[in-house]
Write an enzyme that holds these catalytic residues in place. Structure first.
Site: not given
Length: 402
Positions: A95, A180, A235, A265, A287, A333, A360
């Site tokens: 990049c 990008c 995602q 979640f 959620d 999650d 995550c």
């Protein structure tokens, strides 16, 4: 999976020390060797005085001369002035906007490093975090992304109506871009179409905002982009999300389909759909986002009860106690913050036998796993996965049982 990130304000210059008790001053230069990579992705270098500095754009084993940029408590930050010994893993970034300066994008801070070396560091971080918990043997080899470029299926650009790009890391500076390469081909085409519209007076930010946001994904063209309107969450790496779904399907396969499942979640059903397809007949999906739950409910999946509920409220699990008391399987999650009020969840969830934790954030996952272990669970397997090449981010897929 929701990805709500806490916003961190930059320290006021007035609060940043210009010197410390050891006589180190901002602007001083020193030489050193990068001994490690921090969780945030910067190189860790020890100053001759013993103070630890975090330095972006360098890799383990590299040597160089560095300039102090700020001093904070026992630590400091510095910039690379001259690289005197490069890592054999250093490569030329694809990049043109890669860099660590104020005008550089900074969104892919590890793009200067061979991808295999990136994956090795991520896996080592997971193993290092699990060893103190006695769960190091449960860690599986990391799953790399099938594509290290052209994988990103969504993005958020910033614009002032004259330029378009990303906000440079740790600043309020717009790093203008003309390409990008981590974007998928459709999103890359959308970016080019947006750039051709510049200058665009309609994108000029209001007086209360520095920038106008432009959110894109593969379901919208440039003509359909609405300023300051978020796209539905998904995602960011389609191939890796598919692998996550396959992992969950395989992990759930041995379980009885009549086991009551509580999913926290759930979002709009990224993993709920997997369980429904397997034939689980008693799934409560929860959620905090009402729009996501409305989307999930509209799918009318068999065996699903969808509930909108604030999972970060202090009494979140007290309100869900009936579902928790019945559930034997927990699928979750969470965002980076992990599980708040986990003690309340464990108090009500005494029948839980299986936990499938998709995370995550390694730090909050480690914290929460420690509490599950205290409650009698063990880590059967932990599968690290790389969702975002050229960044420090890691996804974790864990099965805990008791």
């Amino acid at each position: 999976m929701r990805r709500k990130r806490a916003t961190r304000s930059r320290p006021s210059p007035a609060r940043e020390a210009t010197t410390d008790s050891g006589g180190i001053r901002i602007g001083d230069e020193f030489t050193g060797t990068v001994r490690d990579i921090s969780a945030a992705g910067s190189g860790v270098v020890e100053h001759p005085s013993g103070r630890v500095f975090f330095i972006p754009g360098v890799w383990t084993g590299e040597q160089g001369r560095f300039r102090v940029t700020d001093l904070k408590g026992r630590f400091g930050h510095a910039r690379l002035v001259q690289l005197t010994e490069a890592s054999p893993h250093r490569v030329a970034p694809d990049c043109p906007h890669h860099g660590v300066g104020a005008g550089d994008c900074g969104g892919c801070p590890w793009q200067f490093v061979d991808y295999n070396a990136q994956c090795a560091v991520k896996e080592a971080r997971v193993r290092g975090a699990m060893q103190p918990l006695g769960a190091g043997d449960a860690v599986q080899p990391l799953w790399p992304s099938p594509h290290s470029y052209g994988y990103r299926n969504r993005a958020q650009f910033k614009t002032d109506g004259q330029q378009l790009g990303y906000v440079a890391g740790g600043s309020n500076t717009l790093a203008a871009i003309n390409d990008c390469p981590i974007l998928t081909p459709p999103n890359r085409d959308t970016l080019q179409a947006l750039l051709r519209r510049l200058p665009e007076p309609a994108w000029k930010p209001s007086r209360k905002h520095l920038w106008t946001s432009l959110d894109i994904d593969e379901q919208v063209t440039a003509a359909g982009v609405v300023p300051n309107q978020r796209r539905p969450f998904r995602q960011g790496n389609t191939a890796q999300n598919r692998r996550m779904q396959e992992w969950l399907s395989s992990a759930l396969q041995p379980l009885d389909r009549d086991e009551p499942v509580l999913e926290l979640f759930s979002g709009d059903g990224n993993f709920t759909t997997v369980m429904a397809q397997l034939g689980f007949s008693h799934i409560t999906a929860v959620d905090s986002a009402e729009d996501a739950i409305a989307t999930l409910a509209a799918r009318d999946l068999p065996g699903i009860t969808a509930i909108a509920h604030n999972l970060y409220a202090e009494d979140a699990y007290d309100s869900l106690r009936l579902s928790l008391k019945q559930a034997t399987v927990l699928v979750l999650d969470p965002p980076r913050d992990g599980l708040r009020h986990i003690d309340s969840l464990l108090r009500h969830g005494r029948r839980l036998r299986h936990v499938f934790y998709i995370s995550c954030d390694l730090a909050t996952f480690t914290r929460d796993t420690s509490r599950f272990l205290d409650a009698g669970f063990s880590v059967n397997t932990l599968q690290p996965l790389d969702p975002f090449p050229h960044t420090p981010h890691i996804e974790l897929l864990a099965h805990l049982a008791r």
